[in-house]
Write an enzyme that holds these catalytic residues in place. Sequence first.
Site, PDB file in Angstrom:
ATOM      1  N   ARG A  74     -52.743  17.213  11.432  1.00 54.82           N
ATOM      2  CA  ARG A  74     -52.940  18.659  11.278  1.00 54.82           C
ATOM      3  C   ARG A  74     -52.832  19.242  12.683  1.00 54.82           C
ATOM      4  O   ARG A  74     -53.670  18.949  13.550  1.00 54.82           O
ATOM      5  CB  ARG A  74     -54.296  18.959  10.653  1.00 54.82           C
ATOM      6  CG  ARG A  74     -54.656  20.425  10.732  1.00 54.82           C
ATOM      7  CD  ARG A  74     -55.789  20.814   9.818  1.00 54.82           C
ATOM      8  NE  ARG A  74     -55.328  20.888   8.447  1.00 54.82           N
ATOM      9  CZ  ARG A  74     -56.016  21.446   7.448  1.00 54.82           C
ATOM     10  NH1 ARG A  74     -57.209  21.967   7.683  1.00 54.82           N
ATOM     11  NH2 ARG A  74     -55.534  21.485   6.232  1.00 54.82           N
ATOM     12  N   HIS A  78     -47.529  24.053   5.015  1.00 56.28           N
ATOM     13  CA  HIS A  78     -48.613  23.212   4.483  1.00 56.28           C
ATOM     14  C   HIS A  78     -48.096  22.515   3.217  1.00 56.28           C
ATOM     15  O   HIS A  78     -48.521  22.822   2.101  1.00 56.28           O
ATOM     16  CB  HIS A  78     -49.832  24.089   4.179  1.00 56.28           C
ATOM     17  CG  HIS A  78     -51.124  23.347   4.014  1.00 56.28           C
ATOM     18  ND1 HIS A  78     -51.223  21.975   4.127  1.00 56.28           N
ATOM     19  CD2 HIS A  78     -52.382  23.779   3.711  1.00 56.28           C
ATOM     20  CE1 HIS A  78     -52.489  21.609   3.931  1.00 56.28           C
ATOM     21  NE2 HIS A  78     -53.203  22.684   3.674  1.00 56.28           N
ATOM     22  N   GLN A  94     -50.367  20.862   0.455  1.00 56.69           N
ATOM     23  CA  GLN A  94     -51.061  21.851  -0.363  1.00 56.69           C
ATOM     24  C   GLN A  94     -50.182  22.315  -1.519  1.00 56.69           C
ATOM     25  O   GLN A  94     -50.628  22.410  -2.667  1.00 56.69           O
ATOM     26  CB  GLN A  94     -51.447  23.053   0.509  1.00 56.69           C
ATOM     27  CG  GLN A  94     -52.180  24.137  -0.245  1.00 56.69           C
ATOM     28  CD  GLN A  94     -53.547  23.672  -0.711  1.00 56.69           C
ATOM     29  OE1 GLN A  94     -54.337  23.194   0.078  1.00 56.69           O
ATOM     30  NE2 GLN A  94     -53.833  23.797  -2.002  1.00 56.69           N
ATOM     31  N   ASP A 117     -54.533  33.582   0.011  1.00 60.62           N
ATOM     32  CA  ASP A 117     -55.093  32.692   1.040  1.00 60.62           C
ATOM     33  C   ASP A 117     -55.858  33.596   2.008  1.00 60.62           C
ATOM     34  O   ASP A 117     -55.764  34.834   1.937  1.00 60.62           O
ATOM     35  CB  ASP A 117     -53.942  31.943   1.740  1.00 60.62           C
ATOM     36  CG  ASP A 117     -54.422  30.886   2.729  1.00 60.62           C
ATOM     37  OD1 ASP A 117     -55.627  30.558   2.736  1.00 60.62           O
ATOM     38  OD2 ASP A 117     -53.581  30.380   3.509  1.00 60.62           O
ATOM     39  N   CYS A 135     -55.757  28.050  -1.935  1.00 59.96           N
ATOM     40  CA  CYS A 135     -55.819  26.691  -1.368  1.00 59.96           C
ATOM     41  C   CYS A 135     -57.218  26.348  -0.870  1.00 59.96           C
ATOM     42  O   CYS A 135     -57.525  25.171  -0.691  1.00 59.96           O
ATOM     43  CB  CYS A 135     -54.793  26.553  -0.256  1.00 59.96           C
ATOM     44  SG  CYS A 135     -55.111  27.592   1.185  1.00 59.96           S
ATOM     45  N   ARG A 143     -55.278  17.698  -4.474  1.00 63.29           N
ATOM     46  CA  ARG A 143     -54.905  17.242  -3.129  1.00 63.29           C
ATOM     47  C   ARG A 143     -55.027  15.724  -3.062  1.00 63.29           C
ATOM     48  O   ARG A 143     -54.167  15.049  -2.499  1.00 63.29           O
ATOM     49  CB  ARG A 143     -55.815  17.891  -2.063  1.00 63.29           C
ATOM     50  CG  ARG A 143     -55.657  19.401  -1.908  1.00 63.29           C
ATOM     51  CD  ARG A 143     -54.315  19.787  -1.341  1.00 63.29           C
ATOM     52  NE  ARG A 143     -54.061  19.169  -0.046  1.00 63.29           N
ATOM     53  CZ  ARG A 143     -54.569  19.608   1.125  1.00 63.29           C
ATOM     54  NH1 ARG A 143     -55.336  20.680   1.166  1.00 63.29           N
ATOM     55  NH2 ARG A 143     -54.269  18.994   2.259  1.00 63.29           N
TER      56      ARG A 143
HETATM   57  N1   CP Z   1     -56.683  23.693   1.770  1.00 62.67           N
HETATM   58  C1   CP Z   1     -56.957  22.972   2.868  1.00 62.67           C
HETATM   59  O1   CP Z   1     -56.062  22.418   3.517  1.00 62.67           O
HETATM   60  O2   CP Z   1     -58.286  22.879   3.170  1.00 62.67           O
HETATM   61  P1   CP Z   1     -58.950  22.268   4.475  1.00 62.67           P
HETATM   62  O3   CP Z   1     -58.632  23.186   5.618  1.00 62.67           O
HETATM   63  O4   CP Z   1     -60.404  22.199   4.166  1.00 62.67           O
HETATM   64  O5   CP Z   1     -58.358  20.903   4.722  1.00 62.67           O
HETATM   65  N1  NVA Z   2     -53.570  29.530   6.082  1.00 62.95           N
HETATM   66  C1  NVA Z   2     -54.778  28.764   6.311  1.00 62.95           C
HETATM   67  C2  NVA Z   2     -54.821  27.593   5.379  1.00 62.95           C
HETATM   68  C3  NVA Z   2     -56.058  26.768   5.470  1.00 62.95           C
HETATM   69  C4  NVA Z   2     -56.030  25.565   4.581  1.00 62.95           C
HETATM   70  C5  NVA Z   2     -54.832  28.328   7.764  1.00 62.95           C
HETATM   71  O1  NVA Z   2     -53.801  27.922   8.318  1.00 62.95           O
HETATM   72  O2  NVA Z   2     -55.913  28.406   8.353  1.00 62.95           O
END
Ligand code: CP
Ligand code: NVA
Length: 299
Positions: free
Chosen positions: A101, A128, A131, A219, A258, A286
Site C-alpha cells: 500500500r 485500488h 477493492q 467513498d 469501500c 476482500r
Molecule cells: N477499503 C480499504 O481498503 O480499507 P482499509 O483502508 O481499512 O484497508
Molecule cells: N480513497 C480512499 C480509500 C480508502 C480505502 C483513500 O485512498 O484513502
Amino acid sequence: MVKHFIDIADFTHTQLEAIIADAKAMKANPDAFNHVLAGKKIAMIFEKPSTRTRISFEVGIIELGGSAIILSAADMQMGHGESIADTAKVLSRFVDGIMIRANSHEMVLELAQNATIPVINALTDRSHPCQIMADIMCFEEHKGDLNGKNIAWFGDGNNVAASWIEAAPLFGFNLTIASPEQLDPNAEILQKAVAAGGNVKLERDPAKAAKDADCIITDCWVSMGDKDAANRHNLLAPYQVDERVMKLAKTDSIFMHCLPAHRDEEVVSEVIDGQQSVVFDEAENRLHVQKAILKYLFD
Ligand code: CP
Ligand code: NVA
C-alpha cells in the site's frame, strides 16, 4: 514472466472473472484451498494506514497455508533513502511475494519492474484494484451479471473511482461519475476506458446520476494523503448520498462503500445502515477475492 496484480486494466474480462469464480469457490469451501500458499512467505508493506486490507490479506495468507510479514515502510530502509529498485531486489531474495500500500503508483510500478516475485497493489494514489474485485464480486452476488447495469459513483474521482472506471469496458456496465469538475477522475484512465469501449460518463447533477441506478457507490471525501480537506468538503457536499438520492435509483438498487466511511459526510447513516446497504458483504469479500488473487499469482 513474473505475474503481478497492479491494475484492473492489465487483465482481460476472462482472467478477472476466473479470479472472482475462484473467490466464490473459496468463500463456499475455504478448507479446500488451505495448501495454495504452503511454504510461501508474503511481505506486506504499508506506507498508509489500513484496517480491511491488512487484516484480510493476513487472514487470507494464513488460510491458504502461507506466512505474512507485516512491514511499515517508515521502519524500513526504503523510508530512509534506500532505492525502490534495491528494496525490490533484496525482498526478492527473502520472500515469495510483496503486497504494498503506497503513496505513489509510480513507486509500485518501479518495485514490480525490479522484483523477481509477484507484486500486489493494495492501494496507491491512483488505484485500488483489490477493492474493485471485491466490489464486483459483491455486486454479482446481490444483483447478478454487471453487463448492462447502471453504476453511479458519487463524490471524489479518486483511486477507487479509477479502478471502477478501468472495470467498465471489461464488465460492460454503464458507469456515471457524479463529481464536481475540480475533482474529476484521472483523465488518462478515463480516456483509455472510453477508448476500450467503456460507457463512462461524467455528470455534474447528482439527481441525473442517481436516476435508474442499480448501484450507488461513494467513498470518503478526503483520501489518505489529500491535504485540502476544507475545500473538498465544500465541493463535495452536493454529492452526499442520502435517502433522496437512493429514492431516485431503482427500487432494488444497492449501496456500496469501500469503507472506512464518514457518516453524515459522503453518506448519511440512514443509507449506510439501511436495507439497501451491502457494505459489510463488500468488506468481507476482500478476504475471499484476495485469496483468489494470491492463488492466481502463486498456484
Ligand atoms: N477499503 C480499504 O481498503 O480499507 P482499509 O483502508 O481499512 O484497508
Ligand atoms: N480513497 C480512499 C480509500 C480508502 C480505502 C483513500 O485512498 O484513502
